[in-house]
Design an enzyme around this catalytic site. Structure first.
Site, PDB file in Angstrom:
ATOM      1  N   SER A   1       0.828  -1.212   0.000  1.00 31.65           N
ATOM      2  CA  SER A   1       0.000   0.000   0.000  1.00 31.65           C
ATOM      3  C   SER A   1       0.857   1.254   0.000  1.00 31.65           C
ATOM      4  O   SER A   1       0.392   2.312  -0.403  1.00 31.65           O
ATOM      5  CB  SER A   1      -0.855   0.063   1.264  1.00 31.65           C
ATOM      6  OG  SER A   1      -1.501  -1.131   1.499  1.00 31.65           O
TER       7      SER A   1
ATOM      8  N   HIS B   1      -1.667  -3.318  -6.781  1.00 34.55           N
ATOM      9  CA  HIS B   1      -2.330  -2.964  -5.522  1.00 34.55           C
ATOM     10  C   HIS B   1      -3.841  -3.191  -5.607  1.00 34.55           C
ATOM     11  O   HIS B   1      -4.551  -2.491  -6.329  1.00 34.55           O
ATOM     12  CB  HIS B   1      -2.028  -1.498  -5.179  1.00 34.55           C
ATOM     13  CG  HIS B   1      -2.647  -1.055  -3.895  1.00 34.55           C
ATOM     14  ND1 HIS B   1      -3.649  -0.122  -3.830  1.00 34.55           N
ATOM     15  CD2 HIS B   1      -2.428  -1.449  -2.621  1.00 34.55           C
ATOM     16  CE1 HIS B   1      -3.994   0.056  -2.571  1.00 34.55           C
ATOM     17  NE2 HIS B   1      -3.272  -0.740  -1.824  1.00 34.55           N
TER      18      HIS B   1
ATOM     19  N   GLU C   1      -4.482  -1.354  -8.938  1.00 42.98           N
ATOM     20  CA  GLU C   1      -3.558  -0.348  -9.482  1.00 42.98           C
ATOM     21  C   GLU C   1      -2.258  -1.043  -9.891  1.00 42.98           C
ATOM     22  O   GLU C   1      -1.689  -1.804  -9.095  1.00 42.98           O
ATOM     23  CB  GLU C   1      -3.269   0.718  -8.424  1.00 42.98           C
ATOM     24  CG  GLU C   1      -4.510   1.503  -8.037  1.00 42.98           C
ATOM     25  CD  GLU C   1      -4.284   2.407  -6.831  1.00 42.98           C
ATOM     26  OE1 GLU C   1      -4.460   3.622  -6.977  1.00 42.98           O
ATOM     27  OE2 GLU C   1      -3.934   1.898  -5.756  1.00 42.98           O
TER      28      GLU C   1
ATOM     29  N   ASN D   1      -5.581   5.407  -2.711  1.00 39.42           N
ATOM     30  CA  ASN D   1      -5.447   5.659  -1.274  1.00 39.42           C
ATOM     31  C   ASN D   1      -5.236   7.137  -0.981  1.00 39.42           C
ATOM     32  O   ASN D   1      -5.675   7.649   0.049  1.00 39.42           O
ATOM     33  CB  ASN D   1      -4.274   4.862  -0.693  1.00 39.42           C
ATOM     34  CG  ASN D   1      -4.730   3.501  -0.199  1.00 39.42           C
ATOM     35  OD1 ASN D   1      -5.913   3.293   0.035  1.00 39.42           O
ATOM     36  ND2 ASN D   1      -3.801   2.575  -0.074  1.00 39.42           N
TER      37      ASN D   1
HETATM   38  N1  LIG Z   1      -5.635  -4.635   4.618  1.00 35.75           N
HETATM   39  C1  LIG Z   1      -5.875  -3.805   3.618  1.00 35.75           C
HETATM   40  O1  LIG Z   1      -6.923  -3.158   3.559  1.00 35.75           O
HETATM   41  C2  LIG Z   1      -4.886  -3.685   2.484  1.00 35.75           C
HETATM   42  C3  LIG Z   1      -5.333  -3.146   1.261  1.00 35.75           C
HETATM   43  C4  LIG Z   1      -4.440  -3.089   0.188  1.00 35.75           C
HETATM   44  C5  LIG Z   1      -3.125  -3.504   0.352  1.00 35.75           C
HETATM   45  N2  LIG Z   1      -2.715  -4.006   1.563  1.00 35.75           N
HETATM   46  C6  LIG Z   1      -1.329  -4.482   1.665  1.00 35.75           C
HETATM   47  O2  LIG Z   1      -1.357  -5.894   1.531  1.00 35.75           O
HETATM   48  C7  LIG Z   1      -0.287  -6.463   2.302  1.00 35.75           C
HETATM   49  C8  LIG Z   1      -0.865  -7.444   3.288  1.00 35.75           C
HETATM   50  O3  LIG Z   1      -1.784  -6.780   4.141  1.00 35.75           O
HETATM   51  P1  LIG Z   1      -2.898  -7.576   4.954  1.00 35.75           P
HETATM   52  O4  LIG Z   1      -3.819  -6.548   5.489  1.00 35.75           O
HETATM   53  O5  LIG Z   1      -3.440  -8.697   4.141  1.00 35.75           O
HETATM   54  O6  LIG Z   1      -2.015  -8.156   6.153  1.00 35.75           O
HETATM   55  P2  LIG Z   1      -2.387  -9.321   7.189  1.00 35.75           P
HETATM   56  O7  LIG Z   1      -1.638  -9.033   8.422  1.00 35.75           O
HETATM   57  O8  LIG Z   1      -3.859  -9.515   7.278  1.00 35.75           O
HETATM   58  O9  LIG Z   1      -1.792 -10.634   6.496  1.00 35.75           O
HETATM   59  C9  LIG Z   1      -0.422 -10.845   6.321  1.00 35.75           C
HETATM   60  C10 LIG Z   1      -0.156 -12.341   6.309  1.00 35.75           C
HETATM   61  O10 LIG Z   1       1.206 -12.551   5.984  1.00 35.75           O
HETATM   62  C11 LIG Z   1       1.698 -13.593   6.802  1.00 35.75           C
HETATM   63  N3  LIG Z   1       3.147 -13.463   6.860  1.00 35.75           N
HETATM   64  C12 LIG Z   1       3.937 -12.799   7.737  1.00 35.75           C
HETATM   65  N4  LIG Z   1       5.225 -12.909   7.383  1.00 35.75           N
HETATM   66  C13 LIG Z   1       5.254 -13.668   6.251  1.00 35.75           C
HETATM   67  C14 LIG Z   1       6.289 -14.137   5.402  1.00 35.75           C
HETATM   68  N5  LIG Z   1       7.557 -13.844   5.630  1.00 35.75           N
HETATM   69  N6  LIG Z   1       5.938 -14.896   4.341  1.00 35.75           N
HETATM   70  C15 LIG Z   1       4.650 -15.208   4.100  1.00 35.75           C
HETATM   71  N7  LIG Z   1       3.620 -14.787   4.862  1.00 35.75           N
HETATM   72  C16 LIG Z   1       3.935 -14.024   5.918  1.00 35.75           C
HETATM   73  C17 LIG Z   1       0.974 -13.449   8.127  1.00 35.75           C
HETATM   74  O11 LIG Z   1       0.961 -14.685   8.837  1.00 35.75           O
HETATM   75  C18 LIG Z   1      -0.419 -13.028   7.666  1.00 35.75           C
HETATM   76  O12 LIG Z   1      -1.267 -14.138   7.443  1.00 35.75           O
HETATM   77  C19 LIG Z   1       0.436  -5.291   2.931  1.00 35.75           C
HETATM   78  O13 LIG Z   1       1.502  -4.932   2.101  1.00 35.75           O
HETATM   79  C20 LIG Z   1      -0.627  -4.205   2.956  1.00 35.75           C
HETATM   80  O14 LIG Z   1      -0.076  -2.907   2.974  1.00 35.75           O
HETATM   81  C21 LIG Z   1      -3.568  -4.114   2.629  1.00 35.75           C
END
Ligand SMILES: NC(=O)c1ccc[n+]([C@@H]2O[C@H](COP(=O)([O-])OP(=O)(O)OC[C@H]3O[C@@H](n4cnc5c(N)ncnc54)[C@H](O)[C@@H]3O)[C@@H](O)[C@H]2O)c1
Length: 317
Positions: A119, A142, A154, A193
Site C-alpha cells: 500500500s 495494488h 492499481e 489511497n
Molecule cells: N488490509 C488492507 O486493507 C490492504 C489493502 C491493500 C493492500 N494491503 C497491503 O497488503 C499487504 C498485506 O496486508 P494484509 O492486510 O493482508 O495483512 P495481514 O496481516 O492480514 O496478512 C499478512 C499475512 O502474511 C503472513 N506473513 C507474515 N510474514 C510472512 C512471510 N515472511 N511470508 C509469508 N507470509 C507471511 C501473516 O501470517 C499473515 O497471514 C500489505 O503490504 C498491505 O499494505 C492491505
C-alpha cells in the site's frame, strides 16, 4: 502466458486475492508462514463464496472446484517453483519484503513475474537486492479490500518492465474482471489511497467540529459525491459541471478546509481510548457484541450488488 499463480501471505488481502484467481479458473498456491492462517483463510474463502452464490453472483456448483484449485503451502520454495506469477501480500515491512524478494529471485523460474500488493512501499526500494533481469519482471499490483469484491487493481507502470510483460499482467487482470489503472510515478499510496485520505481528512474534520452527526456525514458522502463518483469519476464530473465553477468554489472553500499533515486529533484520541471501531464495539458508531458478523455480511452483500451494477458503467476500453 500466465496460468499458474502463487499468493504469499494468507491474511486480509492474500486470501481474497487467492480466492479471486481461483474463481476465474486459475490454479493457485497459497503460502503463509503460519499454518493456522492458511486454515482460517480457506474457511473464510468458503464463507465468502457461499455468500456470493446466495447473492447469485456465482453458481453454487462452482464453489467446490474453486476451493480445490487453492493449494495450501508453508514451504516457500515448493510454493513458487513452477509458478508464472507470484503476488505477495505479507505485512507492510520493507525488510521483510526485501528478504522475501531475494529468496523469490533465487527460487522462481527466470520467466516468473513478481508482484507486490504493497500500500505504501516504493517498488524501487523493494527491488534493492534482486538481480537486474528480475527487475524487468517486478511490479506493484495494488488490490483494494475486500479483494474478491472490489474491482480496482492499481498497476505500477514505472518503466522497469518491458511493454509485452506489462501487457501480460494487464491481460491477467482483465481475465479476472478487475479494472486496472496504470500508475505512472513511484509515489507513496499510489492513486486511490491518496484520494481516499483526502476525503477522510475532511470527513474527520467535519465530525470534529460538530458540523453534523456521523450518520449524516456518511449519508452526505454516500448520496452526494460518492453516488456519482462510482459511475463517473472526479475529472469527468468537473468537466460536466464546468471547470470555472470548480475554480470559484475551490478558491472559496479550500482555504477554510482541513490542511493538517497528520492523522486527525479526534481520530487519534479514539485510538488511544481503545475505540477502534467494529472490532472493539465502538468507533464513530457503537456496536453490539453479537452484531459484528451480520454487519460484515451486509457490507459484503451491498458490495456484491454494487459490483453487479458496475457492469453498466465499468470502463471496458
Ligand atoms: N488490509 C488492507 O486493507 C490492504 C489493502 C491493500 C493492500 N494491503 C497491503 O497488503 C499487504 C498485506 O496486508 P494484509 O492486510 O493482508 O495483512 P495481514 O496481516 O492480514 O496478512 C499478512 C499475512 O502474511 C503472513 N506473513 C507474515 N510474514 C510472512 C512471510 N515472511 N511470508 C509469508 N507470509 C507471511 C501473516 O501470517 C499473515 O497471514 C500489505 O503490504 C498491505 O499494505 C492491505
Amino acid at each position: 502466458m500466465i496460468k499458474k499463480i502463487a499468493v504469499l501471505g494468507a491474511g486480509t488481502m492474500g486470501h481474497g486475492i487467492a480466492e479471486t484467481f481461483a474463481m476465474y479458473g486459475y490454479d493457485v498456491n497459497l503460502y503463509d508462514v503460519d499454518e493456522n492462517k492458511l486454515i482460517s483463510a480457506k474457511k473464510e474463502i468458503a464463507e465468502e463464496l457461499r455468500l456470493m452464490s446466495e447473492e447469485s453472483f456465482i453458481e453454487a456448483e462452482s464453489i467446490e472446484s474453486t476451493l480445490e484449485r487453492i493449494h495450501l503451502f508453508t514451504d516457500l520454495k515448493a510454493t513458487v517453483k513452477d509458478r508464472d506469477y507470484v503476488i505477495e501480500a505479507v505485512p507492510e515491512i520493507l525488510e521483510l519484503k526485501q528478504n522475501l524478494y531475494k529468496k523469490l529471485d533465487e527460487y522462481c523460474s527466470p520467466h516468473t513475474i513478481l508482484a507486490s500488493n504493497t500500500s505504501s512501499l516504493s517498488l524501487t526500494s523493494m527491488m534493492e537486492f534482486i538481480s537486474e533481469n528480475r527487475k524487468e519482471r517486478m511490479i506493484v499490483n495494488h488490490w483494494y479490500n475486500p479483494a474478491h469484491l472490489m474491482p480496482l487493481v492499481e498497476l505500477s507502470y514505472f518503466g522497469n518492465m518491458p511493454e509485452d510483460i506489462f501487457q501480460e499482467v494487464e491481460e491477467l487482470y482483465q481475465s479476472i474482471k478487475k479494472q486496472t489503472v496504470r500508475v505512472l510515478k513511484d509515489i507513496p499510496g499510489l492513486i486511490a489511497n491518496r484520494i481516499q485520505q483526502g476525503i477522510a481528512r475532511e470527513v474527520f474534520s467535519l465530525i470534529e467540529m460538530g458540523a453534523a452527526t456521523s450518520d449524516d456525514i456518511d449519508k452526505a458522502l454516500k448520496f452526494g459525491p460518492a453516488f456519482r463518483y462510482a459511475t463517473t469519476g472526479q475529472l469527468k464530473i468537473a468537466d460536466l459541471g464546468g471547470l470555472d465553477i470548480w475554480c470559484t468554489v475551490g478558491d472559496n472553500l479550500l482555504k477554510v478546509m482541513d490542511h493538517s499533515e497528520q492523522a486527525n486529533a479526534m481520530l487519534r484520541q479514539k485510538v488511544s481510548e481503545g475505540k477502534l471501531g467494529l472490532k472493539t464495539g465502538e468507533g464513530f458508531y457503537e456496536y453490539k457484541t453479537d452484531e459484528a458478523n451480520s454487519i460484515k455480511e451486509t457490507f459484503a452483500k451491498k458490495l456484491i450488488h454494487q459490483l453487479k451494477a458496475s457492469e453498466y458503467y465499468i470502463d471496458k476500453s
